[in-house]
Design a protein around this motif. Structure first.
Motif, PDB file in Angstrom:
ATOM      1  N   GLU A  10       6.699  -0.434   7.248  1.00  0.00           N
ATOM      2  CA  GLU A  10       7.973  -1.135   6.836  1.00  0.00           C
ATOM      3  C   GLU A  10       8.182  -1.726   5.575  1.00  0.00           C
ATOM      4  O   GLU A  10       9.248  -1.619   4.890  1.00  0.00           O
ATOM      5  CB  GLU A  10       8.228  -1.778   8.104  1.00  0.00           C
ATOM      6  CG  GLU A  10       8.705  -1.096   9.402  1.00  0.00           C
ATOM      7  CD  GLU A  10       8.859  -2.048  10.782  1.00  0.00           C
ATOM      8  OE1 GLU A  10       9.195  -1.548  11.550  1.00  0.00           O
ATOM      9  OE2 GLU A  10       8.322  -3.274  10.393  1.00  0.00           O
ATOM     10  N   LEU A  11       7.140  -2.361   5.289  1.00  0.00           N
ATOM     11  CA  LEU A  11       7.256  -3.248   4.020  1.00  0.00           C
ATOM     12  C   LEU A  11       7.315  -2.278   3.042  1.00  0.00           C
ATOM     13  O   LEU A  11       8.038  -2.492   2.014  1.00  0.00           O
ATOM     14  CB  LEU A  11       6.391  -4.282   3.758  1.00  0.00           C
ATOM     15  CG  LEU A  11       6.413  -5.324   5.058  1.00  0.00           C
ATOM     16  CD1 LEU A  11       5.083  -6.104   5.146  1.00  0.00           C
ATOM     17  CD2 LEU A  11       7.345  -6.130   4.700  1.00  0.00           C
ATOM     18  N   VAL A  12       6.148  -1.203   2.741  1.00  0.00           N
ATOM     19  CA  VAL A  12       6.085  -0.271   2.062  1.00  0.00           C
ATOM     20  C   VAL A  12       7.531   0.467   1.659  1.00  0.00           C
ATOM     21  O   VAL A  12       7.971   0.673   0.680  1.00  0.00           O
ATOM     22  CB  VAL A  12       5.156   0.521   2.118  1.00  0.00           C
ATOM     23  CG1 VAL A  12       4.981   1.734   0.995  1.00  0.00           C
ATOM     24  CG2 VAL A  12       3.877  -0.141   1.791  1.00  0.00           C
ATOM     25  N   ALA A  13       8.205   0.948   2.799  1.00  0.00           N
ATOM     26  CA  ALA A  13       9.425   1.603   2.624  1.00  0.00           C
ATOM     27  C   ALA A  13      10.653   0.564   1.865  1.00  0.00           C
ATOM     28  O   ALA A  13      11.239   1.228   0.954  1.00  0.00           O
ATOM     29  CB  ALA A  13       9.801   1.886   4.074  1.00  0.00           C
ATOM     30  N   GLU A  25       1.254   8.763  -7.351  1.00  0.00           N
ATOM     31  CA  GLU A  25      -0.035   8.115  -7.632  1.00  0.00           C
ATOM     32  C   GLU A  25       0.382   6.608  -8.024  1.00  0.00           C
ATOM     33  O   GLU A  25      -0.829   5.955  -8.174  1.00  0.00           O
ATOM     34  CB  GLU A  25      -0.655   9.108  -8.551  1.00  0.00           C
ATOM     35  CG  GLU A  25      -1.007  10.197  -8.336  1.00  0.00           C
ATOM     36  CD  GLU A  25       0.141  11.416  -8.034  1.00  0.00           C
ATOM     37  OE1 GLU A  25       1.038  11.195  -8.904  1.00  0.00           O
ATOM     38  OE2 GLU A  25       0.095  12.363  -7.163  1.00  0.00           O
ATOM     39  N   ALA A  26       1.427   6.355  -8.436  1.00  0.00           N
ATOM     40  CA  ALA A  26       1.748   5.176  -9.103  1.00  0.00           C
ATOM     41  C   ALA A  26       2.272   4.062  -7.813  1.00  0.00           C
ATOM     42  O   ALA A  26       2.544   2.857  -8.430  1.00  0.00           O
ATOM     43  CB  ALA A  26       2.416   5.234 -10.199  1.00  0.00           C
ATOM     44  N   ALA A  27       2.244   4.393  -7.066  1.00  0.00           N
ATOM     45  CA  ALA A  27       3.008   3.777  -5.822  1.00  0.00           C
ATOM     46  C   ALA A  27       1.997   2.869  -5.291  1.00  0.00           C
ATOM     47  O   ALA A  27       0.836   2.714  -5.067  1.00  0.00           O
ATOM     48  CB  ALA A  27       3.167   4.705  -4.491  1.00  0.00           C
ATOM     49  N   LEU A  28       2.765   1.493  -5.215  1.00  0.00           N
ATOM     50  CA  LEU A  28       1.805   0.233  -4.642  1.00  0.00           C
ATOM     51  C   LEU A  28       1.761   0.605  -2.967  1.00  0.00           C
ATOM     52  O   LEU A  28       2.497   0.949  -2.310  1.00  0.00           O
ATOM     53  CB  LEU A  28       2.813  -1.208  -4.733  1.00  0.00           C
ATOM     54  CG  LEU A  28       2.527  -1.615  -6.141  1.00  0.00           C
ATOM     55  CD1 LEU A  28       3.389  -1.084  -7.278  1.00  0.00           C
ATOM     56  CD2 LEU A  28       3.039  -3.101  -6.277  1.00  0.00           C
ATOM     57  N   THR A  29       0.677   0.094  -2.654  1.00  0.00           N
ATOM     58  CA  THR A  29       0.097   0.252  -1.075  1.00  0.00           C
ATOM     59  C   THR A  29      -0.252  -1.076  -0.599  1.00  0.00           C
ATOM     60  O   THR A  29      -0.842  -2.082  -1.158  1.00  0.00           O
ATOM     61  CB  THR A  29      -0.958   1.229  -0.695  1.00  0.00           C
ATOM     62  OG1 THR A  29      -2.044   0.872  -1.581  1.00  0.00           O
ATOM     63  CG2 THR A  29      -0.370   2.669  -1.472  1.00  0.00           C
ATOM     64  N   ALA A  42      -2.253  -1.719  -6.677  1.00  0.00           N
ATOM     65  CA  ALA A  42      -1.433  -1.171  -7.629  1.00  0.00           C
ATOM     66  C   ALA A  42      -1.991  -0.290  -8.820  1.00  0.00           C
ATOM     67  O   ALA A  42      -2.968  -0.888  -9.315  1.00  0.00           O
ATOM     68  CB  ALA A  42      -0.799  -2.454  -8.290  1.00  0.00           C
ATOM     69  N   PRO A  43      -2.041   1.045  -8.558  1.00  0.00           N
ATOM     70  CA  PRO A  43      -2.624   1.817  -9.637  1.00  0.00           C
ATOM     71  C   PRO A  43      -2.033   1.463 -11.015  1.00  0.00           C
ATOM     72  O   PRO A  43      -0.839   1.276 -11.170  1.00  0.00           O
ATOM     73  CB  PRO A  43      -2.309   3.361  -9.079  1.00  0.00           C
ATOM     74  CG  PRO A  43      -1.786   3.168  -7.933  1.00  0.00           C
ATOM     75  CD  PRO A  43      -1.270   1.753  -7.726  1.00  0.00           C
TER      76      PRO A  43
END
Length: 139
Positions: A10-13, A25-29, A42-43
């Motif tokens: 939910e937070l990532v959304a 590929e650049a998305a924070l997880t 963070a890539p």
């Protein structure tokens, strides 16, 4: 600290809805979330690098801010948000051109302010590259 009211998904959304990543590929997880802490990745691949192949200060700042925002939102009811009220950041050593891992620890969860301590690491290193104390004002 109380248990989080939102899941990592939910937070990532919310994060990607507010700040869409330039590519998957650049998305924070979010790798870990519990009552008082969070770990995010963070890539650096698509993010600006400084001469000498090192992560830029503004990039590290935005990662630290995202870590604190996500940990604050985790403890707020759905539909509520928070805004940055203050940041103090120390750059400790040169980051490597690899993923940045941010670890946040909630120091205070109040009605008006939250305070999070954030340590940023170059992936695979034991010593932090930066430390931030981030204050958020829940809305």
């Amino acid at each position: 600290m109380p248990a989080p009211l939102r899941t990592a998904d939910e937070l990532v959304a919310v994060l990607h809805g507010a700040f869409p990543p330039p590519s998957a590929e650049a998305a924070l997880t979010i790798e870990h979330l519990d009552d008082g802490s969070i770990r995010m990745r963070a890539p650096l691949g698509d993010r600006p690098l400084r001469p000498g192949d090192t992560g830029s200060g503004p990039t590290l700042f935005s990662i630290a801010d995202a870590v604190a925002w996500m940990l604050t939102l985790a403890h707020l009811e759905h539909g509520r948000d928070a805004v940055t009220a203050g940041v103090t950041m120390q750059f400790l050593r040169r980051p490597q051109p690899v993923d940045v891992v941010g670890e946040g620890r909630l120091l205070r969860l109040g009605r008006r302010l939250t305070v999070t301590d954030v340590l940023l690491y170059s992936d695979g290193t034991a010593d932090p590259v930066a430390q931030a104390t981030v204050t958020y004002a829940p809305l």
